[in-house]
Design an enzyme around this catalytic site. Structure first.
Site, short mmCIF file in Angstrom:
data_model
loop_
_atom_site.label_atom_id
_atom_site.label_comp_id
_atom_site.label_asym_id
_atom_site.label_seq_id
_atom_site.Cartn_x
_atom_site.Cartn_y
_atom_site.Cartn_z
N LYS A 9 0.85 -1.21 0.00
CA LYS A 9 0.00 0.00 0.00
C LYS A 9 0.88 1.24 0.00
O LYS A 9 2.04 1.19 0.40
CB LYS A 9 -0.93 0.01 1.22
CG LYS A 9 -0.25 0.03 2.60
CD LYS A 9 0.17 1.39 3.15
CE LYS A 9 0.75 1.31 4.55
NZ LYS A 9 1.58 2.47 4.91
N ASP A 133 -2.49 -1.26 10.67
CA ASP A 133 -2.66 -1.12 9.21
C ASP A 133 -3.34 -2.33 8.57
O ASP A 133 -3.60 -2.31 7.37
CB ASP A 133 -1.29 -0.96 8.54
CG ASP A 133 -0.69 0.41 8.77
OD1 ASP A 133 -1.40 1.30 9.30
OD2 ASP A 133 0.48 0.61 8.40
O1 C5P Z 1 -0.18 -1.06 15.31
P1 C5P Z 1 1.22 -1.32 14.91
O2 C5P Z 1 1.83 -2.50 15.63
O3 C5P Z 1 1.43 -1.41 13.44
O4 C5P Z 1 2.07 -0.05 15.38
C1 C5P Z 1 3.46 -0.06 15.50
C2 C5P Z 1 3.91 1.16 16.29
O5 C5P Z 1 3.71 2.34 15.52
C3 C5P Z 1 3.17 1.40 17.58
O6 C5P Z 1 3.76 0.73 18.65
C4 C5P Z 1 3.28 2.91 17.76
O7 C5P Z 1 4.55 3.24 18.26
C5 C5P Z 1 3.26 3.41 16.33
N1 C5P Z 1 1.92 3.85 15.87
C6 C5P Z 1 1.36 5.01 16.38
N2 C5P Z 1 0.14 5.44 15.92
C7 C5P Z 1 -0.51 4.74 14.97
C8 C5P Z 1 0.04 3.55 14.44
C9 C5P Z 1 1.27 3.13 14.91
O8 C5P Z 1 1.95 5.66 17.25
N3 C5P Z 1 -1.68 5.18 14.53
#
Ligand code: C5P
Length: 273
Positions: A9, A133
């Site tokens: 994406k 995501d």
């Molecule tokens: O949800 P995911 O594991 O993909 O997120 C990885 C990291 O990215 C989270 O631990 C956070 O630090 C950051 N993040 C964030 N805000 C979001 C998505 C991700 O701060 N909307």
């Protein structure tokens, strides 16, 4: 054996609306799937196994594919084993959503192999537990995403726009980019978050990514790369997600870096990509 495409994406715009009490950030972003992608094959088996063409990637429980298998088992209570092979084409630590796409594809595949017992909307809701995501990939491929990215709203398709993906050797871990963002002054926007979407759909796109500033602060060579790509002729050059890959629209000169041509793709109703 079930073989499925797992698209990357790009974020056509990405606004960080604010920091949340849970440590995540609220976003307002237009996500689009593209024809650059991995291929996954699935076969029910006695025990779980994952193999991958990219030997630098983990194939244990830390891989999002295996997290998706565990999630599906926990949510459905079904007992099964699955043999999975991942043909990796999407660069990692690039902001291209490769791991998230693989996880969504795995949930879709398991549901198919085990009798379509779960509604797609349910797979989508479950998937947010293992990554912000992942729910996007259950949309039709063009979606306005809010919350931490998991609130997904399908919008009209944008057509098969051609683009070039450029990825420098350095990768960026998402948490590090968000951590840097928190030390910086917030980006100033003249529009309300939803206006960005309305402008886009009216054919007046404004491509921007609030994560460029912290990523460029973290890795100054990225700012130089963006300038070089623009100078080479591309009309639009934008970092995707938390980087370090860029997507370029228009015509430019080839670089010596990883580069791939792609187009926007969408998911047909009731089918995977
Ligand atoms: O949800 P995911 O594991 O993909 O997120 C990885 C990291 O990215 C989270 O631990 C956070 O630090 C950051 N993040 C964030 N805000 C979001 C998505 C991700 O701060 N909307």
């Amino acid at each position: 054996m079930l073989t499925l495409f797992s698209p990357a994406k790009v974020n056509l715009f990405l606004r960080v609306v604010g920091r949340r009490p849970d440590g995540y950030h609220d976003l307002s972003s237009l996500f689009q799937t593209i024809s650059l992608g991995d291929t996954l094959s699935f076969q029910l088996a006695e025990t779980d196994s994952l193999t991958c063409t990219d030997k630098s990637l983990p194939v244990d429980g830390t891989n999002l594919v295996m997290k998706a298998v565990e999630l599906f088992r926990r949510k459905t209570g079904l007992r099964f084993g699955v043999k999975i092979h991942l043909d990796k084409k999407i660069p990692s630590q690039a902001g291209l959503g490769g791991g998230s796409s693989n996880a969504a594809t795995t949930l879709w595949a398991l549901n198919r192999l085990l009798g379509d017992c779960v509604a797609v909307s349910e797979l989508q809701a479950w998937s947010a537990e293992i990554g912000s995501d992942i729910p996007f990939f259950f949309s039709q491929g063009t979606a306005y995403c809010t919350g931490r990215g998991e609130v997904v709203e399908d919008v009209g398709m944008l057509g098969a726009v051609p683009l070039t993906i450029v990825k420098p050797p350095i990768g960026l871990p998402t948490p590090a980019v968000y951590a840097r963002l928190r030390t910086m002054a917030p980006a100033v926007h003249r529009t309300a978050p939803r206006e960005d979407l309305e402008l886009f759909l009216r054919g007046k796109p404004h491509y921007f990514n609030d994560l460029e500033a912290p990523a460029f602060a973290q890795e100054p060579t990225l700012a130089a790369l963006k300038e070089a790509l623009k100078r080479s002729g591309y009309k639009t050059v934008l970092m995707t997600g938390s980087g370090s890959a860029f997507f370029c629209i228009g015509k430019g000169t080839a670089t010596h870096l990883y580069q791939a041509n792609a187009v926007y793709v969408n998911r047909p109703t009731n089918q995977w990509y």
